[in-house]
Design a protein around this motif. Structure first.
Motif, PDB file in Angstrom:
ATOM      1  N   SER A  28       0.638  -1.269  -0.479  1.00 60.71           N
ATOM      2  CA  SER A  28      -0.033  -0.003  -0.125  1.00 60.71           C
ATOM      3  C   SER A  28       1.176   0.882  -0.282  1.00 60.71           C
ATOM      4  CB  SER A  28      -1.022  -0.224   1.491  1.00 60.71           C
ATOM      5  OG  SER A  28      -1.639   1.689   1.188  1.00 60.71           O
ATOM      6  N   ASN A  31       4.013   0.959   1.962  1.00 61.39           N
ATOM      7  CA  ASN A  31       4.660   0.319   2.508  1.00 61.39           C
ATOM      8  C   ASN A  31       4.573  -1.427   2.077  1.00 61.39           C
ATOM      9  OD1 ASN A  31       5.153   2.054   4.428  1.00 61.39           O
ATOM     10  ND2 ASN A  31       3.028   2.632   4.150  1.00 61.39           N
ATOM     11  N   SER A  33       3.376  -4.938   4.233  1.00 62.56           N
ATOM     12  CA  SER A  33       3.075  -5.409   5.506  1.00 62.56           C
ATOM     13  C   SER A  33       2.943  -6.705   5.004  1.00 62.56           C
ATOM     14  CB  SER A  33       1.430  -4.929   5.303  1.00 62.56           C
ATOM     15  OG  SER A  33       0.740  -5.893   6.185  1.00 62.56           O
ATOM     16  N   ILE A  34       3.186  -7.965   6.133  1.00 64.61           N
ATOM     17  CA  ILE A  34       3.436  -9.268   5.917  1.00 64.61           C
ATOM     18  C   ILE A  34       2.478  -9.664   7.402  1.00 64.61           C
ATOM     19  CG2 ILE A  34       4.663 -11.204   6.043  1.00 64.61           C
ATOM     20  CD1 ILE A  34       6.639  -9.752   4.692  1.00 64.61           C
ATOM     21  N   GLU A  35       1.803 -10.564   7.478  1.00 64.60           N
ATOM     22  CA  GLU A  35       1.395 -10.649   9.320  1.00 64.60           C
ATOM     23  C   GLU A  35       0.931 -12.817   9.236  1.00 64.60           C
ATOM     24  OE1 GLU A  35      -2.752  -9.743  11.508  1.00 64.60           O
ATOM     25  OE2 GLU A  35      -2.893  -8.942   8.941  1.00 64.60           O
ATOM     26  N   ALA A  68      11.280  -1.061  10.960  1.00 63.38           N
ATOM     27  CA  ALA A  68       9.616  -1.554  10.761  1.00 63.38           C
ATOM     28  C   ALA A  68       8.980  -1.341  12.312  1.00 63.38           C
ATOM     29  CB  ALA A  68      10.094  -2.911   9.966  1.00 63.38           C
ATOM     30  N   ASN A  71       3.822  -5.725  15.359  1.00 57.28           N
ATOM     31  CA  ASN A  71       3.079  -5.575  16.003  1.00 57.28           C
ATOM     32  C   ASN A  71       2.471  -6.855  16.312  1.00 57.28           C
ATOM     33  OD1 ASN A  71       2.005  -3.109  16.228  1.00 57.28           O
ATOM     34  ND2 ASN A  71       1.058  -3.358  14.562  1.00 57.28           N
ATOM     35  N   LYS A  83       2.359  -9.179  12.878  1.00 60.21           N
ATOM     36  CA  LYS A  83       2.535  -8.058  11.181  1.00 60.21           C
ATOM     37  C   LYS A  83       3.773  -7.574  11.427  1.00 60.21           C
ATOM     38  CE  LYS A  83      -0.919  -5.354   9.036  1.00 60.21           C
ATOM     39  NZ  LYS A  83      -2.428  -4.870   8.971  1.00 60.21           N
ATOM     40  N   LEU A  84       4.152  -6.897  10.474  1.00 61.12           N
ATOM     41  CA  LEU A  84       5.241  -6.276  10.411  1.00 61.12           C
ATOM     42  C   LEU A  84       5.449  -5.418   8.961  1.00 61.12           C
ATOM     43  CD1 LEU A  84       8.366  -5.897  10.923  1.00 61.12           C
ATOM     44  CD2 LEU A  84       9.259  -7.229   8.507  1.00 61.12           C
ATOM     45  N   ILE A  85       5.051  -4.229   9.367  1.00 60.06           N
ATOM     46  CA  ILE A  85       4.631  -2.744   8.709  1.00 60.06           C
ATOM     47  C   ILE A  85       6.193  -1.902   8.331  1.00 60.06           C
ATOM     48  CG2 ILE A  85       3.688  -0.904   8.174  1.00 60.06           C
ATOM     49  CD1 ILE A  85       1.302  -2.282   9.635  1.00 60.06           C
ATOM     50  N   THR A  86       6.417  -2.638   7.145  1.00 57.91           N
ATOM     51  CA  THR A  86       8.357  -1.444   6.133  1.00 57.91           C
ATOM     52  C   THR A  86       7.631  -0.568   5.067  1.00 57.91           C
ATOM     53  OG1 THR A  86      11.120  -2.088   6.444  1.00 57.91           O
ATOM     54  CG2 THR A  86       9.200  -3.181   4.940  1.00 57.91           C
TER      55      THR A  86
END
Length: 88
Positions: A28, A31, A33-35, A68, A71, A83-86
């Motif tokens: 997005s 970013n 996002s991997i969860e 990053a 969560n 969850k990782l957002i980078t």
């Protein structure tokens, strides 16, 4: 990123007693996002430091190294989400 999710999968296999595991990726704007979510036994996040090992601490440290956001949410009896957002 690989080592964070390797640890998450290791924790699922070793501790979660999960039946289902879901991995999702999303991009997005700038970013990534991997969860990874499981339906395992979960754990008490507030007392995570009392568990043996450094897995959660190492995951957070690695996320910090690449700037990053990590969560980790867990509900006992309902499972865990990592969850990782980078930025990309």
């Amino acid at each position: 990123i690989f080592l964070i999710f390797k640890e998450a999968i290791h924790n699922i296999i070793k501790y979660a007693s999960a039946v289902n595991v879901e991995i999702s990726f999303a991009i997005s704007k700038n970013n990534l996002s991997i969860e990874i979510k499981d339906d395992g036994i979960g754990f008490d996040i507030d007392n995570a430091n009392s568990y043996n090992g450094n897995g959660l601490r190492n995951m957070q440290s690695r996320a910090d190294e690449i700037k990053a956001v990590l969560n980790i949410k867990s509900i006992q009896g309902k499972g865990t989400s990592v969850k990782l957002i980078t930025g990309i």
